[in-house]
Design a protein around this motif. Sequence first.
Motif, PDB file in Angstrom:
ATOM      1  N   HIS A  68     -26.779  23.183  -1.915  1.00  0.00           N
ATOM      2  CA  HIS A  68     -26.610  22.987  -3.358  1.00  0.00           C
ATOM      3  C   HIS A  68     -26.205  21.537  -3.645  1.00  0.00           C
ATOM      4  N   CYS A  69     -26.617  20.600  -2.799  1.00  0.00           N
ATOM      5  CA  CYS A  69     -26.284  19.191  -2.984  1.00  0.00           C
ATOM      6  C   CYS A  69     -27.585  18.394  -3.036  1.00  0.00           C
TER       7      CYS A  69
ATOM      8  N   GLN B  56     -30.766  31.585  -2.452  1.00  0.00           N
ATOM      9  CA  GLN B  56     -29.517  32.236  -2.815  1.00  0.00           C
ATOM     10  C   GLN B  56     -29.879  33.524  -3.550  1.00  0.00           C
ATOM     11  N   LEU B  57     -29.329  34.641  -3.109  1.00  0.00           N
ATOM     12  CA  LEU B  57     -29.617  35.927  -3.701  1.00  0.00           C
ATOM     13  C   LEU B  57     -28.342  36.518  -4.300  1.00  0.00           C
ATOM     14  N   ILE B  58     -28.487  37.239  -5.390  1.00  0.00           N
ATOM     15  CA  ILE B  58     -27.369  37.959  -5.986  1.00  0.00           C
ATOM     16  C   ILE B  58     -27.717  39.438  -6.058  1.00  0.00           C
TER      17      ILE B  58
ATOM     18  N   HIS C 234     -26.810  33.942   1.103  1.00  0.00           N
ATOM     19  CA  HIS C 234     -27.810  32.901   1.336  1.00  0.00           C
ATOM     20  C   HIS C 234     -28.636  33.301   2.555  1.00  0.00           C
ATOM     21  N   VAL C 235     -29.904  32.936   2.524  1.00  0.00           N
ATOM     22  CA  VAL C 235     -30.790  33.280   3.625  1.00  0.00           C
ATOM     23  C   VAL C 235     -31.835  32.189   3.787  1.00  0.00           C
ATOM     24  N   ALA C 236     -32.198  31.894   5.023  1.00  0.00           N
ATOM     25  CA  ALA C 236     -33.275  30.942   5.280  1.00  0.00           C
ATOM     26  C   ALA C 236     -34.597  31.527   4.797  1.00  0.00           C
ATOM     27  N   ALA C 237     -35.488  30.668   4.343  1.00  0.00           N
ATOM     28  CA  ALA C 237     -36.741  31.121   3.739  1.00  0.00           C
ATOM     29  C   ALA C 237     -37.590  31.922   4.720  1.00  0.00           C
TER      30      ALA C 237
ATOM     31  N   ARG D 294     -31.996  34.301  -6.768  1.00  0.00           N
ATOM     32  CA  ARG D 294     -31.528  33.584  -7.961  1.00  0.00           C
ATOM     33  C   ARG D 294     -32.092  32.177  -8.004  1.00  0.00           C
ATOM     34  N   THR D 295     -32.098  31.500  -6.839  1.00  0.00           N
ATOM     35  CA  THR D 295     -32.561  30.120  -6.817  1.00  0.00           C
ATOM     36  C   THR D 295     -32.922  29.721  -5.393  1.00  0.00           C
ATOM     37  N   GLU D 296     -33.713  28.685  -5.275  1.00  0.00           N
ATOM     38  CA  GLU D 296     -33.994  28.105  -3.966  1.00  0.00           C
ATOM     39  C   GLU D 296     -32.860  27.165  -3.578  1.00  0.00           C
TER      40      GLU D 296
END
Length: 230
Positions: A70-71, A89-91, A200-203, A219-221
């Motif tokens: 996230h940076c 990132q998953l929720i 969080h999970v690797a693609a 939720r987001t990449e």
Amino acid sequence: MPDRDTAVLDDPVAAALCGPHAHLARRHGRAASYHPDIASISTLTANRDAGVWDDLAELLGADAFALLFHCPALPPSHWVSEFAMGGYQLIHTGPRPPRPRRAADLVELGPADVPEMLALVERTRPGPFHTRTIELGTYLGVRENGALVAMAGERLKPPGWTEISAVCTAPEARGRGHAATLITTLVHLITARGEHPFLHVAADNPALGLYQRLGFEIRTEVTFRGFRTP
């Protein structure tokens, strides 16, 4: 989408280190990180200012590893890039699950279990795990004939949220539903506290499908980046 503020998930590391995990943080200037024997995760509070990387280098010391996500900013060229990996990132967006039937071999892990946990992580490579990572939250394991063959636990804790992490199963114990049992149990524990689960999970991680079947939604990449300080 859950009825919760998701803005803290834009930088969950900073939100955790300034909130529920403040007692586990170390800081210098505009950089913050966990203690090195807990986690190698760091964050920058002003990541568009090049000088902030000096703060992080001073905080971590020479030739130290820093994991950031996230940076969007990159460090100066004299920093060593170790890896960059895409992920998500998953929720959890599903309803609160019923309390799972507690299997006889499902146990809560404590400090005495850390050597076995480290050995399992070494075999399965779910992500960084250190000698004091267990202090971040609750960790659960599955034992077969006394041996630890699967585990999962809690890592980042931005206000109102808890990340599920270190999900792993030994090769000889896969296909028995251990990961699903552990994740479902943690989802119940987290939601029972009035918090919301995320992860969080690797693609390229095949577990992505399992997480989605268990009620998680992308939720987001995210880009996970590892650097070594000069």
